[in-house]
Scaffold this motif. Structure first.
Motif, PDB file in Angstrom:
ATOM      1  N   ASP A 280       5.733  19.776  50.137  1.00 58.57           N
ATOM      2  CA  ASP A 280       6.919  18.912  49.983  1.00 58.57           C
ATOM      3  C   ASP A 280       7.926  19.279  50.935  1.00 58.57           C
ATOM      4  N   LEU A 281       8.512  20.570  51.049  1.00 59.34           N
ATOM      5  CA  LEU A 281       9.641  20.913  51.700  1.00 59.34           C
ATOM      6  C   LEU A 281       9.270  20.382  53.078  1.00 59.34           C
ATOM      7  N   ILE A 282       7.954  21.015  53.709  1.00 65.92           N
ATOM      8  CA  ILE A 282       7.506  20.829  55.213  1.00 65.92           C
ATOM      9  C   ILE A 282       7.621  19.197  55.165  1.00 65.92           C
ATOM     10  N   GLY A 283       7.128  18.243  54.379  1.00 61.16           N
ATOM     11  CA  GLY A 283       7.162  16.766  54.556  1.00 61.16           C
ATOM     12  C   GLY A 283       8.468  16.306  54.471  1.00 61.16           C
ATOM     13  N   THR A 284       9.332  16.794  53.866  1.00 61.98           N
ATOM     14  CA  THR A 284      10.812  16.063  53.888  1.00 61.98           C
ATOM     15  C   THR A 284      11.374  16.631  55.282  1.00 61.98           C
ATOM     16  N   LEU A 285      11.048  17.756  55.661  1.00 63.35           N
ATOM     17  CA  LEU A 285      11.583  18.100  56.910  1.00 63.35           C
ATOM     18  C   LEU A 285      10.957  17.434  58.163  1.00 63.35           C
ATOM     19  N   VAL A 286       9.844  16.800  57.978  1.00 68.11           N
ATOM     20  CA  VAL A 286       8.909  16.099  59.091  1.00 68.11           C
ATOM     21  C   VAL A 286       9.601  14.633  58.916  1.00 68.11           C
ATOM     22  N   ARG A 287       9.834  14.065  57.705  1.00 65.72           N
ATOM     23  CA  ARG A 287      10.310  12.797  57.521  1.00 65.72           C
ATOM     24  C   ARG A 287      11.584  12.534  58.080  1.00 65.72           C
ATOM     25  N   GLU A 288      12.480  13.634  57.966  1.00 70.74           N
ATOM     26  CA  GLU A 288      13.953  13.655  58.096  1.00 70.74           C
ATOM     27  C   GLU A 288      14.087  14.591  59.720  1.00 70.74           C
ATOM     28  N   SER A 289      13.844  14.136  60.481  1.00 68.05           N
ATOM     29  CA  SER A 289      13.639  15.029  61.716  1.00 68.05           C
ATOM     30  C   SER A 289      15.189  15.402  62.228  1.00 68.05           C
ATOM     31  N   SER A 290      15.996  14.918  61.758  1.00 67.53           N
ATOM     32  CA  SER A 290      17.451  15.308  62.133  1.00 67.53           C
ATOM     33  C   SER A 290      17.887  16.688  61.307  1.00 67.53           C
ATOM     34  N   LEU A 291      17.195  16.916  60.018  1.00 70.17           N
ATOM     35  CA  LEU A 291      17.587  17.840  59.074  1.00 70.17           C
ATOM     36  C   LEU A 291      17.621  19.217  59.988  1.00 70.17           C
ATOM     37  N   ARG A 292      18.530  20.094  59.568  1.00 66.09           N
ATOM     38  CA  ARG A 292      18.303  21.569  60.090  1.00 66.09           C
ATOM     39  C   ARG A 292      17.669  22.284  59.152  1.00 66.09           C
ATOM     40  N   GLY A 293      18.200  21.833  57.724  1.00 64.85           N
ATOM     41  CA  GLY A 293      17.542  22.673  56.690  1.00 64.85           C
ATOM     42  C   GLY A 293      17.743  21.812  55.329  1.00 64.85           C
ATOM     43  N   ILE A 294      17.042  22.314  54.306  1.00 63.30           N
ATOM     44  CA  ILE A 294      17.184  21.838  52.761  1.00 63.30           C
ATOM     45  C   ILE A 294      17.804  22.508  51.776  1.00 63.30           C
ATOM     46  N   PHE A 295      18.506  21.959  51.132  1.00 59.50           N
ATOM     47  CA  PHE A 295      19.088  22.927  49.715  1.00 59.50           C
ATOM     48  C   PHE A 295      18.289  22.927  48.799  1.00 59.50           C
ATOM     49  N   LEU A 296      18.206  24.070  48.244  1.00 62.30           N
ATOM     50  CA  LEU A 296      17.293  24.126  46.911  1.00 62.30           C
ATOM     51  C   LEU A 296      18.118  24.168  45.913  1.00 62.30           C
ATOM     52  N   VAL A 297      17.757  23.580  44.729  1.00 61.42           N
ATOM     53  CA  VAL A 297      18.706  23.396  43.345  1.00 61.42           C
ATOM     54  C   VAL A 297      17.707  23.734  42.379  1.00 61.42           C
ATOM     55  N   ASN A 298      18.268  24.312  41.285  1.00 62.32           N
ATOM     56  CA  ASN A 298      17.536  24.506  40.015  1.00 62.32           C
ATOM     57  C   ASN A 298      17.353  23.477  39.152  1.00 62.32           C
ATOM     58  N   SER A 299      16.949  23.593  37.934  1.00 59.84           N
ATOM     59  CA  SER A 299      16.651  22.466  36.971  1.00 59.84           C
ATOM     60  C   SER A 299      18.035  22.079  36.415  1.00 59.84           C
ATOM     61  N   LYS A 300      18.985  22.767  36.913  1.00 65.56           N
ATOM     62  CA  LYS A 300      20.341  22.157  36.353  1.00 65.56           C
ATOM     63  C   LYS A 300      21.283  21.758  37.411  1.00 65.56           C
ATOM     64  N   GLN A 301      20.376  21.538  38.613  1.00 62.84           N
ATOM     65  CA  GLN A 301      21.047  20.838  39.868  1.00 62.84           C
ATOM     66  C   GLN A 301      22.085  22.085  40.653  1.00 62.84           C
ATOM     67  N   LYS A 302      22.076  23.181  40.326  1.00 66.39           N
ATOM     68  CA  LYS A 302      22.727  24.093  40.896  1.00 66.39           C
ATOM     69  C   LYS A 302      22.163  24.716  42.124  1.00 66.39           C
ATOM     70  N   LEU A 303      22.870  24.790  42.955  1.00 64.19           N
ATOM     71  CA  LEU A 303      22.411  25.261  44.523  1.00 64.19           C
ATOM     72  C   LEU A 303      21.964  26.660  44.297  1.00 64.19           C
ATOM     73  N   VAL A 304      20.868  27.093  44.480  1.00 60.87           N
ATOM     74  CA  VAL A 304      20.040  28.196  44.266  1.00 60.87           C
ATOM     75  C   VAL A 304      19.888  28.932  45.985  1.00 60.87           C
ATOM     76  N   GLY A 305      19.890  28.068  47.007  1.00 60.07           N
ATOM     77  CA  GLY A 305      19.451  28.795  48.275  1.00 60.07           C
ATOM     78  C   GLY A 305      19.209  27.389  49.239  1.00 60.07           C
ATOM     79  N   MET A 306      18.738  27.674  50.537  1.00 61.17           N
ATOM     80  CA  MET A 306      18.575  26.856  51.541  1.00 61.17           C
ATOM     81  C   MET A 306      17.388  27.269  52.146  1.00 61.17           C
ATOM     82  N   VAL A 307      16.421  26.314  52.694  1.00 57.15           N
ATOM     83  CA  VAL A 307      15.629  26.719  53.726  1.00 57.15           C
ATOM     84  C   VAL A 307      15.781  25.882  55.079  1.00 57.15           C
TER      85      VAL A 307
END
Length: 82
Positions: A28-55
């Motif tokens: 899913d993460l790779i698919g998002t990066l492929v579809r959104e070619s301008s992205l340099r990274g994606i924020f990762l959030v937990n079940s409470k929508q809190k930022l837990v990291g970035m890839v």
């Protein structure tokens, strides 16, 4: 002079950010990066929508290198060996 808050910046650029659940599959993460070619990274959030990291794309390249080559002299192998 008033100091701006992070929420002020996010409102200005909020539409340019992408986040997915930290429990999402790597596919899913790779698919998002492929579809959104301008992205340099994606924020990762937990079940409470809190930022837990970035890839980032670089993180994925490094991960692939380690998993495909063991991180050693594998970069010298021809692609057909993989």
């Amino acid at each position: 002079m008033n100091k701006p808050f992070v929420t002020d910046v996010y409102k200005l650029h909020g539409s340019a950010t992408v986040s997915i659940s930290a429990d999402s599959s790597l596919e899913d993460l790779i698919g998002t990066l492929v579809r959104e070619s301008s992205l340099r990274g994606i924020f990762l959030v937990n079940s409470k929508q809190k930022l837990v990291g970035m890839v980032t794309r670089l993180d994925l390249i490094r991960w692939a290198h380690l998993n495909l080559t063991g991180g050693k002299e594998g970069h010298k192998l021809p692609i057909s060996e993989y």
